[in-house]
Design a protein around this motif. Structure first.
Motif, PDB file in Angstrom:
ATOM      1  N   VAL A 208       0.824  -1.212   0.000  1.00 41.79           N
ATOM      2  CA  VAL A 208       0.000   0.000   0.000  1.00 41.79           C
ATOM      3  C   VAL A 208       0.854   1.256   0.000  1.00 41.79           C
ATOM      4  O   VAL A 208       0.501   2.263  -0.638  1.00 41.79           O
ATOM      5  CB  VAL A 208      -0.956   0.001   1.215  1.00 41.79           C
ATOM      6  CG1 VAL A 208      -1.701   1.327   1.325  1.00 41.79           C
ATOM      7  CG2 VAL A 208      -1.957  -1.148   1.094  1.00 41.79           C
ATOM      8  N   HIS A 209       1.991   1.224   0.697  1.00 41.33           N
ATOM      9  CA  HIS A 209       2.828   2.423   0.803  1.00 41.33           C
ATOM     10  C   HIS A 209       4.110   2.319  -0.005  1.00 41.33           C
ATOM     11  O   HIS A 209       4.471   3.251  -0.720  1.00 41.33           O
ATOM     12  CB  HIS A 209       3.158   2.695   2.272  1.00 41.33           C
ATOM     13  CG  HIS A 209       1.976   2.701   3.173  1.00 41.33           C
ATOM     14  ND1 HIS A 209       0.901   3.528   2.970  1.00 41.33           N
ATOM     15  CD2 HIS A 209       1.669   1.951   4.267  1.00 41.33           C
ATOM     16  CE1 HIS A 209      -0.012   3.305   3.912  1.00 41.33           C
ATOM     17  NE2 HIS A 209       0.429   2.347   4.690  1.00 41.33           N
ATOM     18  N   GLY A 210       4.812   1.190   0.110  1.00 43.83           N
ATOM     19  CA  GLY A 210       6.094   1.062  -0.563  1.00 43.83           C
ATOM     20  C   GLY A 210       5.990   1.074  -2.074  1.00 43.83           C
ATOM     21  O   GLY A 210       6.519   1.966  -2.743  1.00 43.83           O
TER      22      GLY A 210
ATOM     23  N   LEU B  85      -0.257   1.412  -9.364  1.00 42.33           N
ATOM     24  CA  LEU B  85      -1.645   0.944  -9.449  1.00 42.33           C
ATOM     25  C   LEU B  85      -1.755  -0.516  -9.018  1.00 42.33           C
ATOM     26  O   LEU B  85      -2.611  -0.876  -8.203  1.00 42.33           O
ATOM     27  CB  LEU B  85      -2.148   1.119 -10.879  1.00 42.33           C
ATOM     28  CG  LEU B  85      -3.440   0.409 -11.263  1.00 42.33           C
ATOM     29  CD1 LEU B  85      -4.604   0.928 -10.433  1.00 42.33           C
ATOM     30  CD2 LEU B  85      -3.714   0.567 -12.757  1.00 42.33           C
ATOM     31  N   ALA B  86      -0.883  -1.382  -9.555  1.00 43.46           N
ATOM     32  CA  ALA B  86      -0.919  -2.798  -9.206  1.00 43.46           C
ATOM     33  C   ALA B  86      -0.621  -3.002  -7.722  1.00 43.46           C
ATOM     34  O   ALA B  86      -1.242  -3.844  -7.053  1.00 43.46           O
ATOM     35  CB  ALA B  86       0.082  -3.569 -10.062  1.00 43.46           C
ATOM     36  N   SER B  87       0.306  -2.228  -7.183  1.00 42.52           N
ATOM     37  CA  SER B  87       0.723  -2.410  -5.797  1.00 42.52           C
ATOM     38  C   SER B  87      -0.378  -2.026  -4.813  1.00 42.52           C
ATOM     39  O   SER B  87      -0.672  -2.768  -3.866  1.00 42.52           O
ATOM     40  CB  SER B  87       1.982  -1.570  -5.523  1.00 42.52           C
ATOM     41  OG  SER B  87       2.472  -1.807  -4.223  1.00 42.52           O
ATOM     42  N   ILE B  88      -1.028  -0.880  -5.030  1.00 43.12           N
ATOM     43  CA  ILE B  88      -2.053  -0.469  -4.084  1.00 43.12           C
ATOM     44  C   ILE B  88      -3.309  -1.326  -4.220  1.00 43.12           C
ATOM     45  O   ILE B  88      -4.021  -1.563  -3.243  1.00 43.12           O
ATOM     46  CB  ILE B  88      -2.384   1.028  -4.222  1.00 43.12           C
ATOM     47  CG1 ILE B  88      -3.163   1.499  -2.988  1.00 43.12           C
ATOM     48  CG2 ILE B  88      -3.135   1.319  -5.507  1.00 43.12           C
ATOM     49  CD1 ILE B  88      -3.328   2.986  -2.881  1.00 43.12           C
TER      50      ILE B  88
ATOM     51  N   LEU C 232      13.068  -0.257   2.599  1.00 40.66           N
ATOM     52  CA  LEU C 232      12.998  -0.379   1.143  1.00 40.66           C
ATOM     53  C   LEU C 232      13.498   0.885   0.454  1.00 40.66           C
ATOM     54  O   LEU C 232      14.350   0.830  -0.456  1.00 40.66           O
ATOM     55  CB  LEU C 232      11.554  -0.676   0.721  1.00 40.66           C
ATOM     56  CG  LEU C 232      11.288  -0.752  -0.786  1.00 40.66           C
ATOM     57  CD1 LEU C 232      11.933  -1.994  -1.378  1.00 40.66           C
ATOM     58  CD2 LEU C 232       9.783  -0.738  -1.070  1.00 40.66           C
ATOM     59  N   PHE C 233      12.969   2.037   0.858  1.00 44.63           N
ATOM     60  CA  PHE C 233      13.368   3.296   0.218  1.00 44.63           C
ATOM     61  C   PHE C 233      14.832   3.610   0.508  1.00 44.63           C
ATOM     62  O   PHE C 233      15.531   4.160  -0.354  1.00 44.63           O
ATOM     63  CB  PHE C 233      12.474   4.437   0.701  1.00 44.63           C
ATOM     64  CG  PHE C 233      11.031   4.287   0.309  1.00 44.63           C
ATOM     65  CD1 PHE C 233      10.678   3.809  -0.931  1.00 44.63           C
ATOM     66  CD2 PHE C 233      10.010   4.633   1.200  1.00 44.63           C
ATOM     67  CE1 PHE C 233       9.345   3.664  -1.305  1.00 44.63           C
ATOM     68  CE2 PHE C 233       8.689   4.498   0.841  1.00 44.63           C
ATOM     69  CZ  PHE C 233       8.350   4.008  -0.410  1.00 44.63           C
TER      70      PHE C 233
ATOM     71  N   LEU D  29       4.253  -0.553  12.024  1.00 43.63           N
ATOM     72  CA  LEU D  29       4.631  -1.827  11.417  1.00 43.63           C
ATOM     73  C   LEU D  29       4.513  -1.789   9.894  1.00 43.63           C
ATOM     74  O   LEU D  29       5.206  -2.522   9.194  1.00 43.63           O
ATOM     75  CB  LEU D  29       3.761  -2.946  11.988  1.00 43.63           C
ATOM     76  CG  LEU D  29       3.989  -3.246  13.474  1.00 43.63           C
ATOM     77  CD1 LEU D  29       2.920  -4.178  14.004  1.00 43.63           C
ATOM     78  CD2 LEU D  29       5.374  -3.844  13.684  1.00 43.63           C
ATOM     79  N   GLN D  30       3.625  -0.944   9.374  1.00 41.31           N
ATOM     80  CA  GLN D  30       3.507  -0.808   7.922  1.00 41.31           C
ATOM     81  C   GLN D  30       4.591   0.085   7.336  1.00 41.31           C
ATOM     82  O   GLN D  30       5.100  -0.173   6.242  1.00 41.31           O
ATOM     83  CB  GLN D  30       2.127  -0.260   7.565  1.00 41.31           C
ATOM     84  CG  GLN D  30       0.992  -1.244   7.750  1.00 41.31           C
ATOM     85  CD  GLN D  30      -0.319  -0.724   7.203  1.00 41.31           C
ATOM     86  OE1 GLN D  30      -0.667   0.443   7.369  1.00 41.31           O
ATOM     87  NE2 GLN D  30      -1.073  -1.594   6.549  1.00 41.31           N
TER      88      GLN D  30
END
Length: 294
Positions: free
Chosen positions: A80-82, A168-171, A201-202, A193-194
């Protein structure tokens, strides 16, 4: 334990979410001239984690009761975020206009509807399908007008678009994953935790692919604070609340409205012009969302 809000406040939550979420594309455009996308997002994650950790310590918010729940929150956060934020920021950094980026990601409702029927066994009624398809037609009308103005050739278009398609695919996947495995959790500790795996990652991508140089201008600091406090805390809390209260399809239908709000704000701030076809498409999209959420 979920907080029950008065009906009048409950009705304001979807509109508030749309307005706040749409400003994320504008905030990205404001800040990206002064920092590379992964560096910008790493700073955003670091700041929001500092704020949330201090809040959790003060209020002694409860943590999930099992390692499995923590793992599910981490995975949903990466999606959702990454993947979402990374794709959006790279697309805008490459030159895709903020309004057009929002339009591509705004195709999420139709993708979510197809997947929700398969993965979550959510029943999507004929009225919802009609609304989703009507909203899709509206987005295509706006998108078609924007592509005619902004795209130079097919290779340039794909260079712009593929990070937004990834977002788009990730969210879409993240929304379904969270609704399936962790629909209810404490919004304060759950957000930590999210966001924590997104920080890693970033940071990894910033170390491997960027110079990590930042120009600490007033515009950049404003964009960083806005995206941290208003988006990463305010809008994400509203999104999690909506996922807790409604179906994945109902929540996803709201994403049709964010391109409209983003395009209007971009027109006001950056003079990103709106063709008559785009304005008509916006009206069609609003009608589709109204029908899908009835």
């Amino acid at each position: 334990m979920p907080v029950r809000l008065p009906i009048s406040l409950q009705n304001l939550i979807p509109l508030s979410f749309v307005l706040l979420w749409s400003t994320g594309f504008i905030g990205a455009k404001y800040g990206l001239p002064y920092a590379e996308p992964m560096t910008f997002l790493w700073l955003r994650m670091a700041l929001v984690l500092l704020v949330l950790t201090a809040l959790v310590i003060v209020v002694k918010a409860p943590w999930p009761g099992s390692g499995r729940a923590m793992l599910h929150l981490a995975v949903s956060g990466l999606l959702v975020h990454g993947g979402y934020l990374g794709g959006v920021f790279v697309a805008i950094d490459r030159g895709l206009p903020s309004g057009l980026t929002a339009l591509v990601v705004g195709l999420q409702p139709i993708a979510t509807a197809f997947c929700a029927a398969l993965v979550l066994q959510e029943r999507v009624g004929s009225r919802q399908w009609g609304g989703l398809l009507l909203g899709l037609i509206g987005v295509v009308l706006v998108l078609g007008g924007k592509l005619g103005q902004d795209a130079q050739d097919a290779s340039t278009l794909w260079f712009w678009l593929w990070p937004a398609v990834l977002a788009l695919a990730s969210i879409t996947a993240g929304t379904l994953y969270q609704k399936r495995f962790v629909p209810v959790f404490d919004l304060r500790t759950g957000a930590i935790l999210q966001f924590l795996p997104c920080l890693l990652l970033f940071g990894m991508f910033a170390l491997l692919t960027e110079t990590r140089q930042v120009a600490w201008t007033g515009d950049f600091i404003f964009a960083l604070l806005w995206l941290t406090l208003v988006l990463s805390i305010g809008a994400i809390a509203l999104l999690n609340h909506l996922l807790r209260q409604g179906s994945a399809v109902q929540v996803a239908s709201l994403f049709y409205l964010t391109p409209l709000a983003t395009a209007l704000i971009a027109w006001l701030l950056f003079d990103e012009r709106l063709a008559p076809l785009a304005v008509f498409g916006m009206g069609v999209t609003v009608a589709g969302v109204w029908l899908a959420r009835r």
